[in-house]
Design a protein around this motif. Structure first.
Motif, PDB file in Angstrom:
ATOM      1  N   LEU A  53       0.908  -1.266   0.103  1.00 46.12           N
ATOM      2  CA  LEU A  53      -0.014  -0.122   0.022  1.00 46.12           C
ATOM      3  C   LEU A  53       0.704   1.171  -0.201  1.00 46.12           C
ATOM      4  CD1 LEU A  53       0.050   0.946   3.180  1.00 46.12           C
ATOM      5  CD2 LEU A  53      -1.428  -1.129   3.438  1.00 46.12           C
ATOM      6  N   PHE A  54       0.199   2.439  -0.124  1.00 50.80           N
ATOM      7  CA  PHE A  54       0.804   3.821  -0.330  1.00 50.80           C
ATOM      8  C   PHE A  54       0.255   4.537   1.060  1.00 50.80           C
ATOM      9  CE2 PHE A  54       1.960   3.131  -4.688  1.00 50.80           C
ATOM     10  CZ  PHE A  54       3.313   3.168  -4.621  1.00 50.80           C
ATOM     11  N   MET A 238      -2.997  -1.573  -2.776  1.00 50.59           N
ATOM     12  CA  MET A 238      -2.646  -1.230  -4.040  1.00 50.59           C
ATOM     13  C   MET A 238      -2.445  -2.702  -4.831  1.00 50.59           C
ATOM     14  SD  MET A 238      -3.299   1.829  -4.428  1.00 50.59           S
ATOM     15  CE  MET A 238      -2.874   1.923  -5.926  1.00 50.59           C
ATOM     16  N   PHE A 239      -1.795  -3.755  -4.347  1.00 49.35           N
ATOM     17  CA  PHE A 239      -1.303  -4.945  -4.799  1.00 49.35           C
ATOM     18  C   PHE A 239      -1.120  -5.879  -3.399  1.00 49.35           C
ATOM     19  CE2 PHE A 239       2.532  -7.708  -5.409  1.00 49.35           C
ATOM     20  CZ  PHE A 239       2.072  -8.016  -6.712  1.00 49.35           C
ATOM     21  N   ARG A 253      -2.934 -11.855  -5.226  1.00 51.03           N
ATOM     22  CA  ARG A 253      -4.403 -12.011  -4.704  1.00 51.03           C
ATOM     23  C   ARG A 253      -5.077 -10.842  -5.714  1.00 51.03           C
ATOM     24  NH1 ARG A 253      -1.773 -11.007   0.604  1.00 51.03           N
ATOM     25  NH2 ARG A 253      -1.461 -13.221   1.594  1.00 51.03           N
ATOM     26  N   ALA A 254      -5.456 -10.983  -6.716  1.00 51.38           N
ATOM     27  CA  ALA A 254      -6.284 -10.089  -7.693  1.00 51.38           C
ATOM     28  C   ALA A 254      -7.302  -9.500  -7.028  1.00 51.38           C
ATOM     29  CB  ALA A 254      -6.513 -10.782  -8.947  1.00 51.38           C
ATOM     30  N   ASP A 255      -7.927 -10.338  -6.241  1.00 48.62           N
ATOM     31  CA  ASP A 255      -9.181  -9.463  -5.474  1.00 48.62           C
ATOM     32  C   ASP A 255      -8.957  -8.531  -4.589  1.00 48.62           C
ATOM     33  OD1 ASP A 255      -8.003 -11.721  -3.863  1.00 48.62           O
ATOM     34  OD2 ASP A 255      -9.955 -11.968  -2.876  1.00 48.62           O
ATOM     35  N   ARG A 256      -7.701  -8.381  -4.056  1.00 48.68           N
ATOM     36  CA  ARG A 256      -7.233  -7.276  -3.063  1.00 48.68           C
ATOM     37  C   ARG A 256      -6.594  -6.113  -3.713  1.00 48.68           C
ATOM     38  NH1 ARG A 256      -7.722  -8.422   1.940  1.00 48.68           N
ATOM     39  NH2 ARG A 256      -6.278  -6.939   2.613  1.00 48.68           N
ATOM     40  N   PHE A 257      -6.484  -6.107  -4.832  1.00 44.12           N
ATOM     41  CA  PHE A 257      -5.855  -5.315  -5.639  1.00 44.12           C
ATOM     42  C   PHE A 257      -6.954  -3.929  -5.625  1.00 44.12           C
ATOM     43  CE2 PHE A 257      -3.094  -7.363  -8.967  1.00 44.12           C
ATOM     44  CZ  PHE A 257      -2.520  -8.052  -8.050  1.00 44.12           C
TER      45      PHE A 257
END
Length: 262
Positions: A53-54, A238-239, A253-257
């Motif tokens: 995250l940012f 973010m990722f 984990r694409a569902d958390r992007f």
């Protein structure tokens, strides 16, 4: 001869471009956002090991800890400081260890904080918890450190289901978030903490697996955190990668992007 001059000019332009890019990245990181990887499970299931995250530095203004490597020693106290709100997920600099932590802010200056039988009390009033099923994850090594998760169902084999009861906790300002319970621990019953002026009280959402303000700095905990130690607010994942490295694309984990942090 002209060809050599052109090559030198080409190399110079490339070097200038790289330098400018580094300067822009440095300004961006110093003034606006700082990248942060989640290294531990203390904020599950809000944040998972491997989330990237940012951190929004503009949320609370600037202190010496807002600059990379704490180089902004010329800042006295905090500039353009807006106080955080109860329930914010905050990255801060540990007052003693000097490392960066991420926790949820539950106690404001002047608050009286206590935990009784696993329930958070703020100024004598409980923050109600509503059961919300279980958080289930695979019992396997997580992240670069390869730590195993803690489970409420003891004796889980590798590859088995690691279960933790989950509840929705609501703070006095109406904000709600998930908290997890693993077992009865000494941190489920604490004395009353009187939060000093200019300081804040933090807890992890994974309540039985979190080093936070419930333990004093002298006992290797976090204790009360000064306002100037706050780096910024975590707003969005973010990722996310569940593997030992972000290069292991099959563990992404694409569902958390771009998932909003609440």
């Amino acid at each position: 001869m002209a060809e050599k001059v052109e090559k030198k000019e080409g190399v110079l332009e490339t070097v200038k471009t790289v330098v400018y890019a580094l300067l822009i990245a440095g300004v961006f990181r110093t003034l606006f956002f700082q990248p942060f990887w989640i290294p531990s499970g203390s904020m599950k299931d809000t944040l998972l090991i491997g989330d990237f995250l940012f951190v929004n530095k503009m949320a609370y203004g600037y202190s010496q800890y807002s600059c990379p490597f704490s180089i902004c020693t010329f800042i006295d106290g905090r500039w353009f400081g807006d106080e955080p709100e109860r329930g914010d997920v905050v990255v801060f600099r540990h007052p003693v260890a000097g490392t960066d932590f991420i926790k949820r802010l539950v106690g404001l200056p002047g608050d009286r904080i206590q935990v009784r039988d696993g329930i958070l009390y703020i100024n004598g009033e409980p923050a109600p918890q509503e059961p919300a099923g279980n958080f289930v994850e695979t019992f396997e090594r997580q992240g670069p450190a390869g730590n195993l998760p803690q489970c409420a169902n003891a004796g889980v084999p590798l590859g088995g289901e690691c279960i933790k009861p989950r509840a929705i906790e609501t703070l006095p300002n109406g904000t709600s978030h998930n908290v997890l319970d693993i077992r009865q621990t000494r941190l489920d019953d604490t004395p009353v903490f009187d939060v000093p002026e200019g300081h804040f009280f933090f807890m992890g959402d994974n309540r039985d697996n979190s080093t936070d303000s419930r333990v004093s700095q002298n006992a290797l905990g976090v204790g009360f955190v000064p306002f100037e130690n706050l780096i910024g607010r975590a707003d969005r994942v973010m990722f996310s990668s569940a593997g030992r490295s972000m290069l292991f694309f099959w563990t992404w984990r694409a569902d958390r992007f771009f998932e909003k942090i609440v």
